[in-house]
Design a protein around this motif. Structure first.
Motif, PDB file in Angstrom:
ATOM      1  N   LEU A  48       6.384 -12.339   3.824  1.00 27.42           N
ATOM      2  CA  LEU A  48       7.567 -12.552   4.643  1.00 27.42           C
ATOM      3  C   LEU A  48       7.879 -14.039   4.607  1.00 27.42           C
ATOM      4  N   ALA A  49       9.124 -14.378   4.380  1.00 29.71           N
ATOM      5  CA  ALA A  49       9.542 -15.784   4.408  1.00 29.71           C
ATOM      6  C   ALA A  49      10.919 -15.845   5.029  1.00 29.71           C
ATOM      7  N   GLU A  50      10.936 -15.868   6.363  1.00 32.27           N
ATOM      8  CA  GLU A  50      12.189 -15.990   7.115  1.00 32.27           C
ATOM      9  C   GLU A  50      12.006 -17.154   8.062  1.00 32.27           C
ATOM     10  N   ASP A  51      12.393 -18.346   7.584  1.00 32.35           N
ATOM     11  CA  ASP A  51      12.182 -19.566   8.340  1.00 32.35           C
ATOM     12  C   ASP A  51      12.517 -19.341   9.823  1.00 32.35           C
ATOM     13  N   PRO A  52      11.644 -19.683  10.764  1.00 26.55           N
ATOM     14  CA  PRO A  52      10.396 -20.456  10.662  1.00 26.55           C
ATOM     15  C   PRO A  52       9.140 -19.589  10.510  1.00 26.55           C
ATOM     16  N   LEU A  53       9.305 -18.331  10.109  1.00 28.09           N
ATOM     17  CA  LEU A  53       8.174 -17.407  10.099  1.00 28.09           C
ATOM     18  C   LEU A  53       7.767 -17.052   8.668  1.00 28.09           C
ATOM     19  N   TYR A  54       6.469 -17.152   8.383  1.00 30.81           N
ATOM     20  CA  TYR A  54       5.945 -16.877   7.043  1.00 30.81           C
ATOM     21  C   TYR A  54       4.662 -16.054   7.181  1.00 30.81           C
ATOM     22  N   ALA A  55       4.441 -15.129   6.257  1.00 28.69           N
ATOM     23  CA  ALA A  55       3.232 -14.300   6.348  1.00 28.69           C
ATOM     24  C   ALA A  55       2.913 -13.659   5.016  1.00 28.69           C
ATOM     25  N   VAL A  56       1.646 -13.329   4.833  1.00 31.34           N
ATOM     26  CA  VAL A  56       1.224 -12.468   3.725  1.00 31.34           C
ATOM     27  C   VAL A  56       0.434 -11.296   4.318  1.00 31.34           C
ATOM     28  N   ALA A  57       0.496 -10.145   3.629  1.00 29.80           N
ATOM     29  CA  ALA A  57      -0.214  -8.951   4.082  1.00 29.80           C
ATOM     30  C   ALA A  57      -0.735  -8.211   2.862  1.00 29.80           C
ATOM     31  N   ASP A  58      -1.921  -7.638   2.997  1.00 23.64           N
ATOM     32  CA  ASP A  58      -2.584  -6.924   1.904  1.00 23.64           C
ATOM     33  C   ASP A  58      -3.010  -5.566   2.464  1.00 23.64           C
ATOM     34  N   GLY A  59      -2.277  -4.530   2.064  1.00 27.26           N
ATOM     35  CA  GLY A  59      -2.494  -3.220   2.654  1.00 27.26           C
ATOM     36  C   GLY A  59      -3.620  -2.449   2.007  1.00 27.26           C
ATOM     37  N   ALA A  67       0.070   5.583  11.647  1.00 27.25           N
ATOM     38  CA  ALA A  67      -1.095   6.153  10.960  1.00 27.25           C
ATOM     39  C   ALA A  67      -1.624   7.377  11.702  1.00 27.25           C
ATOM     40  N   SER A  68      -1.487   7.380  13.030  1.00 28.03           N
ATOM     41  CA  SER A  68      -2.016   8.503  13.810  1.00 28.03           C
ATOM     42  C   SER A  68      -1.050   9.674  13.829  1.00 28.03           C
ATOM     43  N   GLU A  69       0.184   9.462  13.404  1.00 34.23           N
ATOM     44  CA  GLU A  69       1.190  10.531  13.402  1.00 34.23           C
ATOM     45  C   GLU A  69       1.277  11.266  12.062  1.00 34.23           C
ATOM     46  N   ASP A  70       0.863  10.581  10.993  1.00 35.32           N
ATOM     47  CA  ASP A  70       1.110  11.101   9.648  1.00 35.32           C
ATOM     48  C   ASP A  70      -0.222  11.252   8.909  1.00 35.32           C
ATOM     49  N   LYS A  71      -0.559  12.465   8.563  1.00 30.08           N
ATOM     50  CA  LYS A  71      -1.847  12.733   7.938  1.00 30.08           C
ATOM     51  C   LYS A  71      -2.043  11.953   6.625  1.00 30.08           C
ATOM     52  N   ASP A  72      -0.952  11.791   5.864  1.00 31.07           N
ATOM     53  CA  ASP A  72      -1.029  11.059   4.589  1.00 31.07           C
ATOM     54  C   ASP A  72      -1.349   9.582   4.790  1.00 31.07           C
ATOM     55  N   LEU A  73      -1.096   9.098   5.988  1.00 31.19           N
ATOM     56  CA  LEU A  73      -1.265   7.659   6.243  1.00 31.19           C
ATOM     57  C   LEU A  73      -2.486   7.361   7.114  1.00 31.19           C
ATOM     58  N   GLU A  74      -3.243   8.398   7.414  1.00 28.71           N
ATOM     59  CA  GLU A  74      -4.415   8.267   8.278  1.00 28.71           C
ATOM     60  C   GLU A  74      -5.357   7.170   7.763  1.00 28.71           C
ATOM     61  N   GLY A  75      -5.777   6.294   8.659  1.00 26.30           N
ATOM     62  CA  GLY A  75      -6.745   5.257   8.302  1.00 26.30           C
ATOM     63  C   GLY A  75      -6.166   4.066   7.577  1.00 26.30           C
ATOM     64  N   MET A  76      -4.853   4.031   7.386  1.00 27.72           N
ATOM     65  CA  MET A  76      -4.270   2.883   6.674  1.00 27.72           C
ATOM     66  C   MET A  76      -4.402   1.616   7.518  1.00 27.72           C
ATOM     67  N   GLY A  77      -4.385   0.499   6.841  1.00 30.24           N
ATOM     68  CA  GLY A  77      -4.474  -0.781   7.541  1.00 30.24           C
ATOM     69  C   GLY A  77      -4.009  -1.888   6.633  1.00 30.24           C
ATOM     70  N   THR A  78      -4.007  -3.094   7.162  1.00 25.47           N
ATOM     71  CA  THR A  78      -3.554  -4.232   6.356  1.00 25.47           C
ATOM     72  C   THR A  78      -4.137  -5.530   6.909  1.00 25.47           C
TER      73      THR A  78
END
Ligand code: MN
Length: 231
Positions: free
Chosen positions: A23-34, A79-90
């Protein structure tokens, strides 16, 4: 303080999908690894970054850790609503510019670094099993870097209903360069090499591209994401 930005994300050489994001929307920046099965990792990192970017009118820079916790709830709920996404994180390493300071909030094993006067300093601490073992004296830093289970996280966003968020503040100086990156960079390149590349390209986008290229040349065994901010 004015910042100039360089950013790049790449699937790498061995993975089929890119589960990283930035994410790069000044003044906010972030990286995420799912992480998660099928495409759940991709969903987790994207949802976390989107939730982080949703700034309420009364959200100041001080609210960054609270916003990371809110992002945790959004990902966990889904993640708790969708079985396909169970246990996902980042992972999520986020930075907001606040006058002459940078505020950082962090969960996982993505990292923030500061390059100042040519010296590269790691600002965040990995939330990994091997890092914990180094702290406990059971592994050396060198052993941890090569450990087959080095990517096992002790903390990630979205996995539980609540998450602890590390916070830090850096008082900035002109000439500082900040780096946010996922482990696809730091697992392929040592800090000496990362520092060398950051010192050798004064253009932030050029430096971001050079880091990704070097990580790919070193094997590109994971998705690679970098955000370079020049103050
Ligand atoms: Mn990764």
């Amino acid at each position: 303080m004015n910042v100039s930005l360089g950013a790049q994300t790449d699937v790498g050489r061995t993975r089929e999908t890119n589960e990283d994001g930035y994410l790069a929307e000044d003044p906010l920046y972030a990286v995420a690894d799912g992480m998660g099965g099928h495409r759940a990792g991709e969903v987790a990192s994207r949802m976390a970054l989107e939730a982080l970017a949703e700034v309420e009118p009364d959200d100041g820079p001080h609210s960054l850790p609270e916003r990371v916790k809110a992002a945790n709830r959004v990902v966990h709920q889904r993640a708790s609503e969708d079985k396909d996404l169970e246990g996902m994180g980042t992972t999520l390493t986020a930075l907001v510019m606040d006058g002459s300071e940078a505020r950082i909030a962090h969960v996982g094993d993505s990292r923030a670094y500061l390059l100042r006067d040519g010296e590269l300093k790691m600002l965040t601490e990995d939330h990994t099993l091997v890092r914990r073992m180094v702290t406990e004296g059971k592994l050396t830093t060198e052993e941890a870097e090569r450990h087959p289970q080095r990517s096992i996280l002790t903390r990630a966003l979205g996995v539980d209903a609540e998450v602890d968020v590390d916070e830090m503040t850096v008082r900035l100086r002109g000439g500082d360069r900040l780096l946010l990156c996922t482990d696809g960079l730091t697992s392929m390149l040592g800090e000496d090499r990362i520092g060398e590349i950051l010192r050798s390209d004064s253009d932030p986008q050029g430096a971001a591209d050079a880091l990704v290229e070097a990580a790919n040349e070193a094997g590109g065994q994971d998705n690679i994401t970098v955000v370079v901010l020049d103050v």
